[in-house]
Write a protein that holds these residues in place. Structure first.
Motif, PDB file in Angstrom:
ATOM      1  N   GLY A  94     -37.100  21.087  12.911  1.00 15.28           N
ATOM      2  CA  GLY A  94     -35.955  21.868  12.455  1.00 15.28           C
ATOM      3  C   GLY A  94     -35.410  22.814  13.515  1.00 15.28           C
ATOM      4  O   GLY A  94     -34.672  23.749  13.201  1.00 15.28           O
ATOM      5  N   LEU A  95     -35.768  22.588  14.775  1.00 15.38           N
ATOM      6  CA  LEU A  95     -35.311  23.489  15.841  1.00 15.38           C
ATOM      7  C   LEU A  95     -34.062  22.941  16.524  1.00 15.38           C
ATOM      8  O   LEU A  95     -33.373  23.650  17.230  1.00 15.38           O
ATOM      9  N   HIS A  96     -33.797  21.656  16.343  1.00 19.19           N
ATOM     10  CA  HIS A  96     -32.664  21.005  17.001  1.00 19.19           C
ATOM     11  C   HIS A  96     -31.913  20.158  15.979  1.00 19.19           C
ATOM     12  O   HIS A  96     -32.503  19.646  15.031  1.00 19.19           O
ATOM     13  N   SER A  97     -30.631  19.984  16.213  1.00 24.52           N
ATOM     14  CA  SER A  97     -29.879  19.054  15.363  1.00 24.52           C
ATOM     15  C   SER A  97     -28.792  18.411  16.209  1.00 24.52           C
ATOM     16  O   SER A  97     -28.424  18.925  17.274  1.00 24.52           O
ATOM     17  N   ASN A 117     -39.587  18.655  18.404  1.00 28.44           N
ATOM     18  CA  ASN A 117     -38.669  19.181  19.422  1.00 28.44           C
ATOM     19  C   ASN A 117     -37.489  18.272  19.726  1.00 28.44           C
ATOM     20  O   ASN A 117     -37.045  18.176  20.868  1.00 28.44           O
ATOM     21  N   GLY A 118     -37.000  17.596  18.716  1.00 32.11           N
ATOM     22  CA  GLY A 118     -35.781  16.796  18.887  1.00 32.11           C
ATOM     23  C   GLY A 118     -36.005  15.446  19.540  1.00 32.11           C
ATOM     24  O   GLY A 118     -35.048  14.776  19.917  1.00 32.11           O
ATOM     25  N   GLN A 119     -37.273  15.013  19.628  1.00 32.54           N
ATOM     26  CA  GLN A 119     -37.549  13.731  20.298  1.00 32.54           C
ATOM     27  C   GLN A 119     -36.933  12.543  19.557  1.00 32.54           C
ATOM     28  O   GLN A 119     -36.641  11.528  20.159  1.00 32.54           O
ATOM     29  N   SER A 120     -36.766  12.669  18.238  1.00 36.12           N
ATOM     30  CA  SER A 120     -36.283  11.516  17.477  1.00 36.12           C
ATOM     31  C   SER A 120     -34.833  11.667  17.062  1.00 36.12           C
ATOM     32  O   SER A 120     -34.358  10.975  16.161  1.00 36.12           O
TER      33      SER A 120
END
Ligand code: FAD
Length: 510
Positions: free
Chosen positions: A40-43, A83-86
Motif C-alpha cells: 500500500g505504499l505505491h500505486s 514495495n510496488g514490485q507487482s
C-alpha cells in the motif's frame, strides 16, 4: 473471448504511433484503474490490464510490447508485494493478471520420475493448490509459505519460506521443471537438465527473465493431523541454541516445522504475551513471564505431523522426547491439535479478522531479511532489544534455516554461513487508531538496515527492494555480472517487471 487493443487506443500516445492491434483469447481492460499492492505504499494506473487465457496470450503480449519503444510488461500474481514490485511503474505498463490462469479442474497431474510432482499454473494460489492436491490425491507440496494467498509464480520469483524450509529448502528448491515465457516472447520449458540457465535464473529471479506459466512442484503424501506447539524463552542464546539444534537433527528425530518469533514482555494483546497463546483458554500466567526483566522474549514454534491412526500417546511420546531436550521457561508450553489443512491455512483466520477491522487494506511497510547466524545475536541486541523493544503491531518472526537446502544456482542471494535466520518484521498499521504514521515506519525500516550496515552485520534483504542500481549491485555482489548477463540474454529490452526497479526499459547497463 476475443479482445482487441486497437491501434486507435494508442493514437493519443505519441510513443506508440505504429503499433499493430493486439489480439488475445483472454481480455484486455484499458480503463485507467489505480492498482496497489499489499504494501500500500505505491500505486499506479497501468496502460492496460490483461487477463490471459493461455501461455500463448502472454507471449503475444510480450511480442507486442517489444515492438513499442516504451511498453513494459508486469506479471501480477496476487499483488502481495510490499514495495510496488507487482505494479507497473508508469502508464506505459501492461499488467498481466496471472490469477486468470488459476487451477482448472484437471490440471493437477501426478507423474513419477524420482519425485512425485504436480503441474501448477503460474497464477494458481497456493491455498487452491493445497485443497486440490489434498482432495484429489491426499498429497501436498512439502515446502510452504506461512500464508497461502500467494501465487505459485509470485513465490517462486522470490524464494518461498516457512517452517518446513529447514528440511526441504525453500519453494524454489522443490520445483523440477518450469514453463517460462521469456522477455523475448519465447515459450521455453526448462529444468535442471534442459535450458538450465533459464531455469535457475528464473527461480528467485524477481520476474526479470521470464513469466512462469507452469511449475512442476514436488509433492508427498500429506499427514492428517498436526500438533502445533509454542514454548517461551527469556534468553536469546538459549532460543537460538535450541532452534539450531532442531534444524540440524536428521529427519525423524526433530519436529516437522520449526519457526520462532519475538514478542514484547508485556500484556499488550498484539505485541505481548497474549500473542503467544494458541487457544484463547490457555492464557499465559503473567507471574511466569515477569520472571524475566528483558524487554522482549522469544517464542519457539514447532509442529509434529501425525496420522489419525496413531494413537495420541505416540504423538505425546515423540513431542515429549524432543521437548525435554529444550531449555524453554517452565510452564510456558502451549499446544493445540488440528488438521493439516487447518494448520497450513492458519493465517486465513487472521486475514478474515484483519479484513473485517480494516487493517488488511491499510499500508504494510514490511521488512524481511536473511541474517547470518554469526550476526543474529547482534541483530537481537541492536534491533529487537532496542529499536523494536515496544513491538511493531504485528509479528516479528525469527528462525534459522540451513543453507545446504538452497540451490546456489538460483538467483536468490543469501548471506554467509551454513545457517542463517529469516527475520520478518510484519508491521500492521491501524487506520482507526493512533499509530505511528507510515512514513515513520518506513524510516524505521531504513534505520534498521543502516544499523546492520554500520555494525558490520552479515545480512541480505529477502524480497529485496532498492531504488538505485548501486543498491542492487551491492545486493547481488559478485553475482551481479551474471544477473546482467542473464537479463541481456532473456529480456534484452528490459520489458519485464519494471516495478522491481532493477532495470529500466531499453537500458540494462552494467
Ligand atoms: P506478486 O506480489 O504479485 O509479484 C511479486 C513479483 O513476482 C513481481 O515482481 C511480479 O512481477 C513477479 N511475478 C508474479 N508472478 C509471476 C510469474 N508467474 N512469473 C514471473 N514473475 C512473476 N513469503 C515467504 O517466503 N514466506 C511467507 O511466509 C510469506 N508470507 C506472506 C504473508 C503475507 C500476508 C504477504 C502479503 C506476503 C507474504 N510473503 C511470504 C511474501 C510473498 O512471498 C511475496 O510477496 C510474493 O511475491 C507474493 O506473491 P504474489 O503472488 O502476490 O506475487
Amino acid at each position: 473471448m476475443i479482445a482487441y487493443l486497437e491501434q486507435q487506443h494508442f493514437v493519443h500516445d505519441t510513443d506508440h504511433p505504429s503499433l499493430p492491434s493486439l489480439t488475445l483469447d483472454g481480455t484486455i481492460d484499458y480503463r485507467s484503474t489505480v492498482i496497489k499492492d499489499f504494501g500500500g505504499l505505491h500505486s499506479t494506473s497501468p496502460f492496460a490490464v490483461i487477463r490471459p487465457s493461455s501461455t500463448h496470450d502472454i507471449s503475444t503480449v510480450i511480442h507486442f510490447a517489444s515492438q513499442s519503444p516504451t511498453l513494459t510488461v508486469t506479471a501480477r500474481g496476487n499483488g502481495h508485494s510490499i514495495n510496488g514490485q507487482s505494479i507497473s511503474t508508469n502508464n506505459h505498463g501492461l499488467l498481466i493478471d496471472m490469477k486468470s490462469l488459476n487451477l482448472t479442474v484437471n490440471d493437477v497431474v501426478l507423474s513419477n520420475n524420482n519425485n512425485i510432482t504436480v503441474d501448477l499454473n503460474g497464477g494458481a494460489l497456493w491455498e487452491d493448490v493445497l485443497k486440490r492436491c489434498l482432495m484429489s490425491y491426499g498429497f501436498a507440496p512439502r515446502s510452504w509459505t506461512d500464508y497461502l494467498g500467494l501465487t505459485v509464480g509470485g513465490t517462486l520469483s522470490n524464494g518461498g519460506v516457512s517452517g518446513q524450509t529447514f528440511r526441504y529448502g525453500p519453494q524454489t528448491s522443490n520445483v523440477t521443471e518450469l514453463e517460462v515465457v521469456t522477455g523475448n516472447g519465447e515459450t521455453v520449458v526448462c529444468s535442471g537438465e534442459e535450458n538450465s540457465e533459464l531455469f535457475f535464473a528464473v527461480l528467485g529471479g524477481l520476474g526479470q527473465f521470464g513469466i512462469i506459466t507452469r511449475a512442476r512442484v514436488v509433492v508427498q503424501p500429506a499427514p492428517d493431523m498436526v500438533r502445533w506447539i509454542r514454548v517461551v524463552y527469556s534468553e536469546f542464546d538459549e532460543f537460538t541454541h535450541d532452534a539450531e539444534w532442531l534444524i540440524t537433527r536428521p529427519e525423524g528425530e526433530s519436529f516437522d516445522y520449526v519457526e520462532g518469533f519475538v514478542f514484547v514482555n508485556s500484556d499488550d494483546p498484539v505485541n505481548g504475551w497474549p500473542s503467544v497463546v494458541l487457544d484463547a483458554d490457555q492464557l499465559p500466567d503473567p507471574s511466569v513471564m515477569t520472571r524475566s526483566d528483558n524487554p522482549v522474549m522469544y517464542c519457539l514454534e514447532v509442529a509434529l505431523h501425525y496420522s489419525k491412526e496413531n494413537c495420541s500417546s505416540t504423538v505425546d511420546t515423540r513431542a515429549k522426547r524432543l521437548l525435554e531436550r529444550l531449555r524453554f521457561m517452565k510452564d510456558t508450553l502451549f499446544k493445540v491439535d488440528l488438521s493439516y489443512i487447518d494448520f497450513l491455512l492458519r493465517v486465513k483466520e487472521a486475514e478474515k479478522q484483519a479484513k473485517a477491522n480494516g487493517i488488511w487494506d491499510a499500508p504494510h511497510p514490511w521488512l524481511n531479511l536473511f541474517v547470518s547466524k554469526s550476526s543474529i545475536s547482534d541483530f537481537n541486541h541492536f534491533v529487537f532489544k532496542k529499536i523494536l523493544k515496544d513491538g511493531i503491531g504485528g509479528p516479528m518472526l525469527v528462525y534459522p534455516i540451513l543453507r545446504s537446502r538452497w540451490d546456489e544456482r538460483t538467483s536468490v542471494v543469501l548471506p554467509d554461513g551454513d545457517i542463517f535466520y529469516i527475520v520478518a518484521l510484519l508491521r500492521f498499521t491501524n487506520p482507526y487508531q493512533k499509530t505511528p504514521c507510515v512514513r515513520d515506519l518506513v524510516a524505521q525500516n531504513h534505520e534498521i538496515v543502516q544499523v546492520c550496515v554500520r555494525n558490520g552485520l552479515n545480512f541480505k534483504l529477502y524480497l529485496p527492494h532498492y531504488n538505485t542500481k548501486e543498491g542492487w549491485k551491492q545486493h547481488f555482489g559478485d553475482r551481479w555480472p551474471r544477473f546482467v548477463e542473464m537479463k541481456l540474454r532473456y529480456d534484452p529490452l528490459a520489458i519485464l517487471a519494471p516495478g522491481q526497479k532493477i532495470f529500466t526499459r531499453n537500458n540494462i547497463g552494467e
